[in-house]
Design an enzyme around this catalytic site. Structure first.
Site, PDB file in Angstrom:
ATOM      1  CG  ASP A   1      -1.493   1.267   1.597  1.00 41.77           C
ATOM      2  OD1 ASP A   1      -2.255   1.754   0.762  1.00 41.77           O
ATOM      3  OD2 ASP A   1      -1.220   1.807   2.689  1.00 41.77           O
TER       4      ASP A   1
ATOM      5  CB  VAL B   1     -15.645  14.658   1.686  1.00 41.41           C
ATOM      6  CG1 VAL B   1     -15.010  13.495   2.427  1.00 41.41           C
ATOM      7  CG2 VAL B   1     -14.619  15.779   1.503  1.00 41.41           C
TER       8      VAL B   1
ATOM      9  N   GLY C   1     -12.453  16.485  -3.829  1.00 40.85           N
ATOM     10  CA  GLY C   1     -11.982  15.130  -4.126  1.00 40.85           C
ATOM     11  C   GLY C   1     -11.136  15.097  -5.373  1.00 40.85           C
TER      12      GLY C   1
ATOM     13  CG  ASP D   1      -4.370  -1.010   3.048  1.00 40.36           C
ATOM     14  OD1 ASP D   1      -4.644  -0.794   1.851  1.00 40.36           O
ATOM     15  OD2 ASP D   1      -3.679  -0.244   3.741  1.00 40.36           O
TER      16      ASP D   1
HETATM   17  P1  ADP Z   1      -5.124   5.397  -0.444  1.00 42.87           P
HETATM   18  O1  ADP Z   1      -5.040   4.001  -0.978  1.00 42.87           O
HETATM   19  O2  ADP Z   1      -4.022   6.232  -1.007  1.00 42.87           O
HETATM   20  O3  ADP Z   1      -5.260   5.478   1.043  1.00 42.87           O
HETATM   21  P2  ADP Z   1      -7.995   6.126  -0.828  1.00 42.87           P
HETATM   22  O4  ADP Z   1      -8.679   5.058  -1.582  1.00 42.87           O
HETATM   23  O5  ADP Z   1      -8.331   6.289   0.587  1.00 42.87           O
HETATM   24  O6  ADP Z   1      -6.427   6.053  -1.119  1.00 42.87           O
HETATM   25  O7  ADP Z   1      -8.299   7.517  -1.577  1.00 42.87           O
HETATM   26  C1  ADP Z   1      -8.036   7.648  -2.948  1.00 42.87           C
HETATM   27  C2  ADP Z   1      -8.205   9.052  -3.406  1.00 42.87           C
HETATM   28  O8  ADP Z   1      -9.541   9.507  -3.174  1.00 42.87           O
HETATM   29  C3  ADP Z   1      -7.323  10.036  -2.695  1.00 42.87           C
HETATM   30  O9  ADP Z   1      -6.049  10.115  -3.253  1.00 42.87           O
HETATM   31  C4  ADP Z   1      -8.115  11.328  -2.879  1.00 42.87           C
HETATM   32  O10 ADP Z   1      -7.863  11.868  -4.140  1.00 42.87           O
HETATM   33  C5  ADP Z   1      -9.544  10.868  -2.815  1.00 42.87           C
HETATM   34  N1  ADP Z   1     -10.075  11.001  -1.452  1.00 42.87           N
HETATM   35  C6  ADP Z   1     -10.359  10.009  -0.595  1.00 42.87           C
HETATM   36  N2  ADP Z   1     -10.801  10.497   0.587  1.00 42.87           N
HETATM   37  C7  ADP Z   1     -10.768  11.839   0.494  1.00 42.87           C
HETATM   38  C8  ADP Z   1     -11.080  12.918   1.378  1.00 42.87           C
HETATM   39  N3  ADP Z   1     -11.504  12.721   2.618  1.00 42.87           N
HETATM   40  N4  ADP Z   1     -10.915  14.185   0.921  1.00 42.87           N
HETATM   41  C9  ADP Z   1     -10.465  14.394  -0.319  1.00 42.87           C
HETATM   42  N5  ADP Z   1     -10.147  13.434  -1.197  1.00 42.87           N
HETATM   43  C10 ADP Z   1     -10.298  12.180  -0.822  1.00 42.87           C
HETATM   44 MG    MG Z   2      -2.639   3.276   3.625  1.00 42.12          MG
END
Ligand code: ADP
Ligand code: MG
Length: 373
Positions: free
Chosen positions: A65, A132, A144, A265
Protein backbone atom coordinates in the site's frame (compact mmCIF):
# COMPACT_ATOMS: atom_id res chain seq x y z
CA UNK A 1 18.72 -72.86 26.30
CA UNK A 2 15.34 -71.09 26.20
CA UNK A 3 16.00 -68.62 29.08
CA UNK A 4 19.01 -66.70 27.66
CA UNK A 5 17.29 -66.34 24.30
CA UNK A 6 14.22 -64.91 26.02
CA UNK A 7 16.43 -62.37 27.82
CA UNK A 8 18.21 -61.60 24.58
CA UNK A 9 14.90 -60.88 22.87
CA UNK A 10 13.61 -58.84 25.79
CA UNK A 11 16.71 -56.62 25.91
CA UNK A 12 16.57 -56.05 22.18
CA UNK A 13 12.88 -55.24 22.38
CA UNK A 14 13.47 -52.65 25.08
CA UNK A 15 16.35 -51.11 23.12
CA UNK A 16 14.21 -50.92 19.98
CA UNK A 17 11.33 -49.34 21.90
CA UNK A 18 13.62 -46.73 23.41
CA UNK A 19 15.23 -45.82 20.10
CA UNK A 20 11.98 -45.85 18.16
CA UNK A 21 10.36 -43.35 20.52
CA UNK A 22 10.12 -40.36 18.19
CA UNK A 23 10.95 -37.77 20.85
CA UNK A 24 13.40 -35.78 18.76
CA UNK A 25 11.08 -35.94 15.78
CA UNK A 26 8.28 -34.42 17.84
CA UNK A 27 10.58 -31.64 19.01
CA UNK A 28 11.98 -30.80 15.59
CA UNK A 29 9.25 -28.45 14.35
CA UNK A 30 7.78 -26.86 17.52
CA UNK A 31 11.13 -25.92 19.04
CA UNK A 32 12.28 -24.22 15.83
CA UNK A 33 8.97 -22.39 15.47
CA UNK A 34 9.14 -21.27 19.09
CA UNK A 35 12.65 -19.90 18.75
CA UNK A 36 11.84 -18.36 15.36
CA UNK A 37 8.75 -16.60 16.68
CA UNK A 38 10.71 -15.29 19.66
CA UNK A 39 13.48 -14.07 17.40
CA UNK A 40 10.86 -12.27 15.30
CA UNK A 41 9.37 -10.56 18.35
CA UNK A 42 12.83 -9.43 19.42
CA UNK A 43 13.15 -7.71 16.04
CA UNK A 44 9.70 -6.12 16.08
CA UNK A 45 8.08 -8.79 13.90
CA UNK A 46 4.99 -10.26 15.55
CA UNK A 47 3.92 -13.53 13.95
CA UNK A 48 0.39 -14.70 14.73
CA UNK A 49 0.70 -18.40 13.98
CA UNK A 50 3.18 -21.11 13.05
CA UNK A 51 1.66 -21.46 9.58
CA UNK A 52 2.61 -17.91 8.57
CA UNK A 53 6.20 -18.47 9.65
CA UNK A 54 6.28 -21.69 7.64
CA UNK A 55 4.76 -20.07 4.55
CA UNK A 56 6.54 -16.71 4.44
CA UNK A 57 9.69 -18.10 2.79
CA UNK A 58 7.66 -19.02 -0.30
CA UNK A 59 6.52 -15.45 -1.00
CA UNK A 60 7.48 -14.34 -4.51
CA UNK A 61 5.31 -11.25 -4.93
CA UNK A 62 4.57 -8.42 -2.50
CA UNK A 63 1.94 -5.72 -2.84
CA UNK A 64 2.64 -2.55 -0.87
CA UNK A 65 0.00 0.00 0.00
CA UNK A 66 1.30 3.51 -0.65
CA UNK A 67 -0.12 5.88 1.94
CA UNK A 68 1.00 5.14 5.47
CA UNK A 69 2.99 2.10 4.40
CA UNK A 70 5.62 3.28 1.92
CA UNK A 71 5.02 6.89 2.92
CA UNK A 72 4.79 8.31 6.41
CA UNK A 73 1.07 8.91 5.95
CA UNK A 74 1.31 12.45 7.28
CA UNK A 75 0.71 14.59 4.22
CA UNK A 76 1.05 18.35 4.37
CA UNK A 77 -0.64 20.99 2.27
CA UNK A 78 1.81 22.40 -0.27
CA UNK A 79 -0.27 24.52 -2.64
CA UNK A 80 -3.66 26.19 -2.68
CA UNK A 81 -4.89 27.07 -6.17
CA UNK A 82 -7.69 29.51 -6.88
CA UNK A 83 -8.67 33.12 -6.34
CA UNK A 84 -9.86 33.30 -2.75
CA UNK A 85 -7.41 30.99 -0.99
CA UNK A 86 -8.83 31.62 2.46
CA UNK A 87 -12.34 30.71 1.39
CA UNK A 88 -11.08 27.63 -0.47
CA UNK A 89 -9.22 26.40 2.60
CA UNK A 90 -12.20 27.22 4.81
CA UNK A 91 -14.66 25.24 2.68
CA UNK A 92 -12.27 22.31 2.32
CA UNK A 93 -11.46 22.15 6.04
CA UNK A 94 -15.13 22.46 7.00
CA UNK A 95 -15.91 19.39 4.91
CA UNK A 96 -12.88 17.41 6.01
CA UNK A 97 -13.63 17.95 9.69
CA UNK A 98 -15.98 14.98 9.43
CA UNK A 99 -13.54 12.77 7.50
CA UNK A 100 -10.95 10.42 8.95
CA UNK A 101 -8.74 10.31 5.87
CA UNK A 102 -5.10 11.31 6.22
CA UNK A 103 -5.67 13.89 3.47
CA UNK A 104 -8.36 15.44 5.66
CA UNK A 105 -5.92 15.73 8.55
CA UNK A 106 -3.50 17.67 6.35
CA UNK A 107 -6.15 20.20 5.34
CA UNK A 108 -7.46 20.69 8.87
CA UNK A 109 -3.93 21.18 10.17
CA UNK A 110 -3.30 23.87 7.57
CA UNK A 111 -6.59 25.61 8.36
CA UNK A 112 -5.64 25.59 12.03
CA UNK A 113 -2.25 27.04 11.29
CA UNK A 114 -3.68 29.79 9.09
CA UNK A 115 -6.46 30.46 11.64
CA UNK A 116 -9.14 30.03 9.00
CA UNK A 117 -12.75 30.07 10.19
CA UNK A 118 -14.74 26.89 9.59
CA UNK A 119 -18.32 26.82 8.36
CA UNK A 120 -21.32 24.71 9.15
CA UNK A 121 -21.77 21.65 6.92
CA UNK A 122 -25.04 19.81 6.32
CA UNK A 123 -25.59 16.38 4.81
CA UNK A 124 -21.89 15.47 4.91
CA UNK A 125 -20.98 12.41 2.86
CA UNK A 126 -17.73 10.63 2.25
CA UNK A 127 -17.34 8.64 -0.95
CA UNK A 128 -14.57 6.08 -0.51
CA UNK A 129 -11.86 6.44 -3.13
CA UNK A 130 -13.32 9.69 -4.46
CA UNK A 131 -13.69 12.40 -1.84
CA UNK A 132 -16.23 14.19 0.33
CA UNK A 133 -19.18 16.50 -0.14
CA UNK A 134 -21.77 18.44 1.84
CA UNK A 135 -23.96 21.52 1.89
CA UNK A 136 -22.45 24.82 3.07
CA UNK A 137 -24.82 27.80 3.25
CA UNK A 138 -27.11 25.99 0.82
CA UNK A 139 -24.38 25.37 -1.73
CA UNK A 140 -23.25 21.94 -2.78
CA UNK A 141 -19.52 21.81 -2.01
CA UNK A 142 -17.35 18.90 -2.99
CA UNK A 143 -13.70 18.07 -2.52
CA UNK A 144 -11.98 15.13 -4.13
CA UNK A 145 -10.01 13.75 -7.02
CA UNK A 146 -10.47 14.20 -10.77
CA UNK A 147 -12.48 11.01 -10.94
CA UNK A 148 -14.93 12.47 -8.41
CA UNK A 149 -15.36 15.69 -10.40
CA UNK A 150 -15.83 13.72 -13.61
CA UNK A 151 -18.46 11.55 -11.97
CA UNK A 152 -20.35 14.69 -10.95
CA UNK A 153 -19.91 16.32 -14.34
CA UNK A 154 -17.67 19.16 -13.14
CA UNK A 155 -15.30 20.60 -15.70
CA UNK A 156 -11.77 21.00 -14.33
CA UNK A 157 -10.00 22.08 -17.50
CA UNK A 158 -9.18 25.57 -16.19
CA UNK A 159 -6.86 23.99 -13.60
CA UNK A 160 -5.97 20.95 -15.66
CA UNK A 161 -2.41 21.81 -16.53
CA UNK A 162 -1.40 23.00 -13.07
CA UNK A 163 -2.90 19.87 -11.54
CA UNK A 164 -0.88 17.67 -13.86
CA UNK A 165 2.35 19.43 -12.97
CA UNK A 166 1.67 18.99 -9.27
CA UNK A 167 0.87 15.32 -9.74
CA UNK A 168 4.00 14.68 -11.73
CA UNK A 169 6.02 15.93 -8.78
CA UNK A 170 4.37 13.34 -6.52
CA UNK A 171 1.73 15.58 -4.94
CA UNK A 172 -1.89 14.58 -4.46
CA UNK A 173 -4.36 17.16 -5.72
CA UNK A 174 -7.90 17.61 -4.41
CA UNK A 175 -10.28 19.76 -6.37
CA UNK A 176 -12.91 21.96 -4.78
CA UNK A 177 -16.19 22.22 -6.63
CA UNK A 178 -19.03 24.53 -5.62
CA UNK A 179 -22.45 24.15 -7.24
CA UNK A 180 -21.02 22.26 -10.18
CA UNK A 181 -18.07 24.57 -10.88
CA UNK A 182 -14.36 24.25 -10.16
CA UNK A 183 -13.40 26.88 -7.61
CA UNK A 184 -9.92 25.80 -6.63
CA UNK A 185 -7.65 22.96 -5.66
CA UNK A 186 -5.46 21.97 -2.75
CA UNK A 187 -2.38 19.82 -3.15
CA UNK A 188 -0.71 17.82 -0.43
CA UNK A 189 2.57 15.95 -0.33
CA UNK A 190 3.46 12.99 1.77
CA UNK A 191 7.06 12.07 2.54
CA UNK A 192 8.46 8.68 1.60
CA UNK A 193 9.76 6.70 4.59
CA UNK A 194 13.49 6.62 4.95
CA UNK A 195 13.54 2.84 4.99
CA UNK A 196 11.32 2.36 1.93
CA UNK A 197 13.95 2.39 -0.77
CA UNK A 198 16.36 0.06 1.00
CA UNK A 199 13.52 -2.22 2.11
CA UNK A 200 12.37 -2.60 -1.49
CA UNK A 201 15.93 -3.13 -2.78
CA UNK A 202 16.49 -5.96 -0.28
CA UNK A 203 13.30 -7.70 -1.42
CA UNK A 204 14.10 -7.30 -5.10
CA UNK A 205 17.49 -8.84 -4.47
CA UNK A 206 15.65 -11.90 -3.10
CA UNK A 207 13.94 -12.17 -6.50
CA UNK A 208 10.57 -11.00 -5.23
CA UNK A 209 8.29 -9.06 -7.56
CA UNK A 210 7.15 -5.76 -6.03
CA UNK A 211 3.86 -3.92 -6.61
CA UNK A 212 2.56 -0.64 -5.23
CA UNK A 213 -1.19 -0.23 -4.81
CA UNK A 214 -3.04 3.00 -4.11
CA UNK A 215 -6.27 4.86 -4.52
CA UNK A 216 -4.26 7.90 -5.47
CA UNK A 217 -4.04 9.04 -9.09
CA UNK A 218 -1.68 7.49 -11.59
CA UNK A 219 0.77 10.38 -12.01
CA UNK A 220 1.31 10.95 -8.29
CA UNK A 221 1.60 7.20 -7.73
CA UNK A 222 4.15 6.78 -10.52
CA UNK A 223 6.26 9.66 -9.24
CA UNK A 224 6.41 8.17 -5.76
CA UNK A 225 6.96 4.60 -6.98
CA UNK A 226 9.82 5.76 -9.16
CA UNK A 227 11.55 7.45 -6.25
CA UNK A 228 11.45 4.17 -4.32
CA UNK A 229 12.38 1.90 -7.23
CA UNK A 230 9.03 0.21 -7.83
CA UNK A 231 8.03 -0.47 -11.45
CA UNK A 232 4.64 -2.13 -11.03
CA UNK A 233 2.08 0.48 -10.03
CA UNK A 234 -1.60 -0.23 -9.44
CA UNK A 235 -3.10 3.27 -9.15
CA UNK A 236 -6.63 4.65 -8.79
CA UNK A 237 -7.72 1.41 -7.18
CA UNK A 238 -10.94 1.81 -5.22
CA UNK A 239 -10.79 0.52 -1.64
CA UNK A 240 -13.19 -2.26 -2.57
CA UNK A 241 -10.92 -3.41 -5.41
CA UNK A 242 -7.66 -3.85 -3.53
CA UNK A 243 -8.57 -7.40 -2.55
CA UNK A 244 -9.34 -8.31 -6.17
CA UNK A 245 -5.95 -6.97 -7.30
CA UNK A 246 -4.25 -9.30 -4.81
CA UNK A 247 -6.32 -12.23 -6.05
CA UNK A 248 -5.38 -11.42 -9.65
CA UNK A 249 -1.70 -11.78 -8.82
CA UNK A 250 -2.42 -15.01 -6.95
CA UNK A 251 -4.21 -16.34 -10.02
CA UNK A 252 -1.07 -16.10 -12.11
CA UNK A 253 0.50 -18.51 -9.63
CA UNK A 254 2.28 -16.20 -7.23
CA UNK A 255 2.49 -16.56 -3.47
CA UNK A 256 1.48 -13.04 -2.50
CA UNK A 257 2.12 -10.96 0.59
CA UNK A 258 0.23 -7.71 1.11
CA UNK A 259 1.66 -4.96 3.29
CA UNK A 260 -0.76 -2.28 4.46
CA UNK A 261 -1.94 -0.10 7.29
CA UNK A 262 -5.45 1.17 6.61
CA UNK A 263 -9.02 0.01 7.09
CA UNK A 264 -9.26 -0.12 3.31
CA UNK A 265 -6.35 -2.58 3.20
CA UNK A 266 -7.96 -5.10 5.58
CA UNK A 267 -9.76 -7.25 2.95
CA UNK A 268 -6.58 -7.41 0.84
CA UNK A 269 -4.51 -8.30 3.90
CA UNK A 270 -6.89 -11.17 4.62
CA UNK A 271 -6.95 -12.33 0.97
CA UNK A 272 -3.17 -12.41 0.60
CA UNK A 273 -1.25 -15.59 1.42
CA UNK A 274 0.53 -13.53 4.07
CA UNK A 275 -0.94 -10.26 5.32
CA UNK A 276 1.56 -7.88 6.90
CA UNK A 277 0.26 -4.89 8.86
CA UNK A 278 2.21 -1.88 9.99
CA UNK A 279 2.08 -1.52 13.76
CA UNK A 280 1.37 2.16 13.22
CA UNK A 281 -1.75 1.22 11.25
CA UNK A 282 -5.37 0.79 12.20
CA UNK A 283 -6.53 -1.99 14.53
CA UNK A 284 -8.63 -3.47 11.76
CA UNK A 285 -5.59 -3.92 9.53
CA UNK A 286 -3.61 -5.51 12.37
CA UNK A 287 -6.54 -7.81 13.11
CA UNK A 288 -6.72 -8.95 9.48
CA UNK A 289 -2.97 -9.56 9.13
CA UNK A 290 -0.83 -12.62 9.89
CA UNK A 291 2.25 -10.60 10.74
CA UNK A 292 2.53 -7.17 12.37
CA UNK A 293 5.63 -5.03 12.09
CA UNK A 294 5.88 -3.08 15.34
CA UNK A 295 8.27 -0.51 14.01
CA UNK A 296 7.44 1.28 10.79
CA UNK A 297 10.74 0.21 9.23
CA UNK A 298 10.14 -1.42 5.86
CA UNK A 299 13.34 -3.44 6.02
CA UNK A 300 11.47 -5.65 8.50
CA UNK A 301 9.57 -7.20 5.59
CA UNK A 302 12.72 -8.82 4.22
CA UNK A 303 13.77 -9.72 7.77
CA UNK A 304 10.49 -11.59 8.24
CA UNK A 305 11.07 -13.57 5.05
CA UNK A 306 14.66 -14.32 6.00
CA UNK A 307 13.51 -15.46 9.42
CA UNK A 308 11.02 -17.82 7.79
CA UNK A 309 13.75 -19.22 5.51
CA UNK A 310 16.11 -19.83 8.42
CA UNK A 311 13.37 -21.37 10.55
CA UNK A 312 12.48 -23.79 7.77
CA UNK A 313 16.12 -24.69 7.30
CA UNK A 314 16.38 -25.41 11.02
CA UNK A 315 13.26 -27.59 10.93
CA UNK A 316 14.60 -29.57 7.97
CA UNK A 317 17.94 -30.08 9.65
CA UNK A 318 16.21 -31.15 12.88
CA UNK A 319 14.05 -33.69 11.08
CA UNK A 320 17.00 -35.05 9.16
CA UNK A 321 18.93 -35.47 12.38
CA UNK A 322 16.07 -37.04 14.32
CA UNK A 323 14.98 -39.31 11.50
CA UNK A 324 18.49 -40.27 10.41
CA UNK A 325 19.33 -41.24 13.94
CA UNK A 326 16.34 -43.60 14.10
CA UNK A 327 17.10 -45.09 10.71
CA UNK A 328 20.65 -45.93 11.76
CA UNK A 329 20.05 -47.12 15.33
CA UNK A 330 16.81 -49.11 15.06
CA UNK A 331 18.47 -51.90 13.05
CA UNK A 332 21.36 -51.93 15.55
CA UNK A 333 18.91 -52.17 18.45
CA UNK A 334 17.14 -55.00 16.64
CA UNK A 335 20.40 -56.93 16.72
CA UNK A 336 21.17 -56.70 13.03
CA UNK A 337 24.90 -56.45 13.73
CA UNK A 338 24.87 -59.28 16.26
CA UNK A 339 25.37 -62.17 13.83
CA UNK A 340 28.42 -60.46 12.29
CA UNK A 341 30.14 -58.45 15.03
CA UNK A 342 28.33 -59.50 18.22
CA UNK A 343 27.27 -55.88 18.63
CA UNK A 344 24.05 -55.19 20.54
CA UNK A 345 22.62 -51.94 21.77
CA UNK A 346 22.36 -52.01 25.52
CA UNK A 347 19.10 -50.29 26.61
CA UNK A 348 21.16 -47.99 28.83
CA UNK A 349 23.13 -46.73 25.85
CA UNK A 350 19.94 -46.61 23.85
CA UNK A 351 18.41 -44.19 26.40
CA UNK A 352 21.54 -42.08 26.42
CA UNK A 353 21.54 -41.87 22.66
CA UNK A 354 17.88 -40.99 22.64
CA UNK A 355 18.35 -38.18 25.14
CA UNK A 356 21.30 -36.96 23.13
CA UNK A 357 19.26 -36.77 19.96
CA UNK A 358 16.55 -34.69 21.67
CA UNK A 359 19.15 -32.41 23.17
CA UNK A 360 20.86 -31.91 19.84
CA UNK A 361 17.58 -31.05 18.14
CA UNK A 362 16.76 -28.48 20.82
CA UNK A 363 20.31 -27.12 20.68
CA UNK A 364 20.08 -26.76 16.91
CA UNK A 365 16.78 -24.89 17.25
CA UNK A 366 18.43 -22.55 19.73
CA UNK A 367 21.15 -21.64 17.21
CA UNK A 368 18.35 -19.88 15.33
CA UNK A 369 18.51 -17.27 18.06
CA UNK A 370 21.88 -16.14 16.76
CA UNK A 371 20.89 -16.15 13.10
CA UNK A 372 21.25 -12.88 11.21
CA UNK A 373 17.98 -11.63 9.79
P1 ADP B 1 -5.12 5.40 -0.44
O1 ADP B 1 -5.04 4.00 -0.98
O2 ADP B 1 -4.02 6.23 -1.01
O3 ADP B 1 -5.26 5.48 1.04
P2 ADP B 1 -7.99 6.13 -0.83
O4 ADP B 1 -8.68 5.06 -1.58
O5 ADP B 1 -8.33 6.29 0.59
O6 ADP B 1 -6.43 6.05 -1.12
O7 ADP B 1 -8.30 7.52 -1.58
C1 ADP B 1 -8.04 7.65 -2.95
C2 ADP B 1 -8.20 9.05 -3.41
O8 ADP B 1 -9.54 9.51 -3.17
C3 ADP B 1 -7.32 10.04 -2.69
O9 ADP B 1 -6.05 10.12 -3.25
C4 ADP B 1 -8.12 11.33 -2.88
O10 ADP B 1 -7.86 11.87 -4.14
C5 ADP B 1 -9.54 10.87 -2.81
N1 ADP B 1 -10.07 11.00 -1.45
C6 ADP B 1 -10.36 10.01 -0.59
N2 ADP B 1 -10.80 10.50 0.59
C7 ADP B 1 -10.77 11.84 0.49
C8 ADP B 1 -11.08 12.92 1.38
N3 ADP B 1 -11.50 12.72 2.62
N4 ADP B 1 -10.91 14.19 0.92
C9 ADP B 1 -10.46 14.39 -0.32
N5 ADP B 1 -10.15 13.43 -1.20
C10 ADP B 1 -10.30 12.18 -0.82
MG1 MG C 1 -2.64 3.28 3.63
Amino acid sequence: GPVPSFLFALLNMVAVLIIACPCAMGLATPTAIMVGTGKGAENGILIKDAQSLELAHKINAIVFDKTGTLTNGKPEVTDILGENKNEILSLAASLEKSSEHSLAAAIIQRADRDKVKLQKVDKFQSVAGYGVWGLVAGKKVMLGNKRFMKKEGIDISKLGETIEQLEESGKTVMILGVDGKTVGAISVADTVKESSKEGITLLKRMGIEIFMITGDNEKTANAIAKSIGIQNVLAEVLPSQKEEEVRKIQRIGKIVAMVGDGINDAPALAAADIGIAMGTGTDIAIEAADITLINKDLRSVSSAIKLSKKTMRTIRFNLFWAFGYNVVLIPVAMGLLYPFFHVLLNPIFASMAMALSSVSVVANSLTLKKAKI
